[in-house]
Design a protein around this motif. Structure first.
Motif, PDB file in Angstrom:
ATOM      1  N   HIS A 171       0.806  -1.222   0.000  1.00 27.38           N
ATOM      2  CA  HIS A 171       0.000   0.000   0.000  1.00 27.38           C
ATOM      3  C   HIS A 171       0.840   1.274   0.000  1.00 27.38           C
ATOM      4  N   GLY A 172       2.131   1.163  -0.245  1.00 24.39           N
ATOM      5  CA  GLY A 172       2.987   2.347  -0.336  1.00 24.39           C
ATOM      6  C   GLY A 172       3.106   3.127   0.955  1.00 24.39           C
ATOM      7  N   ALA A 185       7.704   0.024  13.771  1.00 19.70           N
ATOM      8  CA  ALA A 185       6.817   0.859  12.958  1.00 19.70           C
ATOM      9  C   ALA A 185       6.745   0.350  11.518  1.00 19.70           C
ATOM     10  N   ALA A 186       7.895   0.040  10.930  1.00 18.89           N
ATOM     11  CA  ALA A 186       7.927  -0.402   9.534  1.00 18.89           C
ATOM     12  C   ALA A 186       7.213  -1.743   9.357  1.00 18.89           C
ATOM     13  N   TYR A 187       7.537  -2.702  10.203  1.00 19.58           N
ATOM     14  CA  TYR A 187       6.908  -4.019  10.091  1.00 19.58           C
ATOM     15  C   TYR A 187       5.398  -3.929  10.319  1.00 19.58           C
ATOM     16  N   THR A 188       4.985  -3.099  11.236  1.00 18.56           N
ATOM     17  CA  THR A 188       3.556  -2.927  11.500  1.00 18.56           C
ATOM     18  C   THR A 188       2.855  -2.331  10.285  1.00 18.56           C
ATOM     19  N   LEU A 189       3.470  -1.331   9.662  1.00 16.54           N
ATOM     20  CA  LEU A 189       2.858  -0.684   8.509  1.00 16.54           C
ATOM     21  C   LEU A 189       2.705  -1.612   7.308  1.00 16.54           C
ATOM     22  N   VAL A 190       3.576  -2.602   7.187  1.00 17.72           N
ATOM     23  CA  VAL A 190       3.456  -3.534   6.055  1.00 17.72           C
ATOM     24  C   VAL A 190       2.688  -4.798   6.441  1.00 17.72           C
ATOM     25  N   GLY A 191       2.099  -4.809   7.627  1.00 21.36           N
ATOM     26  CA  GLY A 191       1.267  -5.934   8.044  1.00 21.36           C
ATOM     27  C   GLY A 191       2.038  -7.136   8.556  1.00 21.36           C
TER      28      GLY A 191
END
Length: 136
Positions: A30-31, A77-83
């Motif tokens: 989702h960018g 934060a990064a891992y959470t944002l990419v699911g």
């Protein structure tokens, strides 16, 4: 165009770092993430208000709101944002965070040596520079 929720400032000279960014980019359907290579010639950290040595010492991320997340917090934060937050769920355990932070700092300090010791993470890396294949 919508801004990324988090921009990660990565060391494009580090094979391990490039492999991790490549993985995150592949998962980012989702960018939500953007990546900036701090090793690129001409990169100027002055507008960010962050010491260049600090950017190189630990992974830094900046949210779209302008908040900095550093070290394991940027990874969370990064891992959470990419699911994929579940993959690093142990980093969230309060009693274990000091140990993970210490481990991360030691790993980050030695990331180039670790990469050179045969992790063979990124065959596209040659010499001291890795070609980021995510369109930075």
């Amino acid at each position: 165009m919508k801004s990324a929720a988090l921009t990660l400032y990565i060391d494009g000279n580090c094979p391990f770092c490039v492999a991790e960014v490549t993985r995150l980019h592949a998962w980012d359907q989702h960018g939500r993430l953007a990546f900036v290579d701090i090793a690129e010639p001409g990169f100027d950290p002055a507008p960010l208000g962050v010491d260049p040595a600090a950017l190189n010492r630990l992974l830094h991320g900046r949210t779209v709101e302008g908040q900095w997340v550093v070290g394991i917090d940027s990874m969370i934060a990064a891992y959470t944002l990419v699911g994929k937050g579940w993959l690093i769920s142990p980093l969230r355990v309060p009693v274990m965070r000091p140990a993970f932070r210490a481990f991360y700092r030691a790993f980050a300090r030695n990331r180039m040596t670790i990469s050179r010791l045969g992790l063979k993470i990124r065959p596209a890396c040659t010499d001291e520079k890795c070609a980021l294949k995510i369109g930075l």
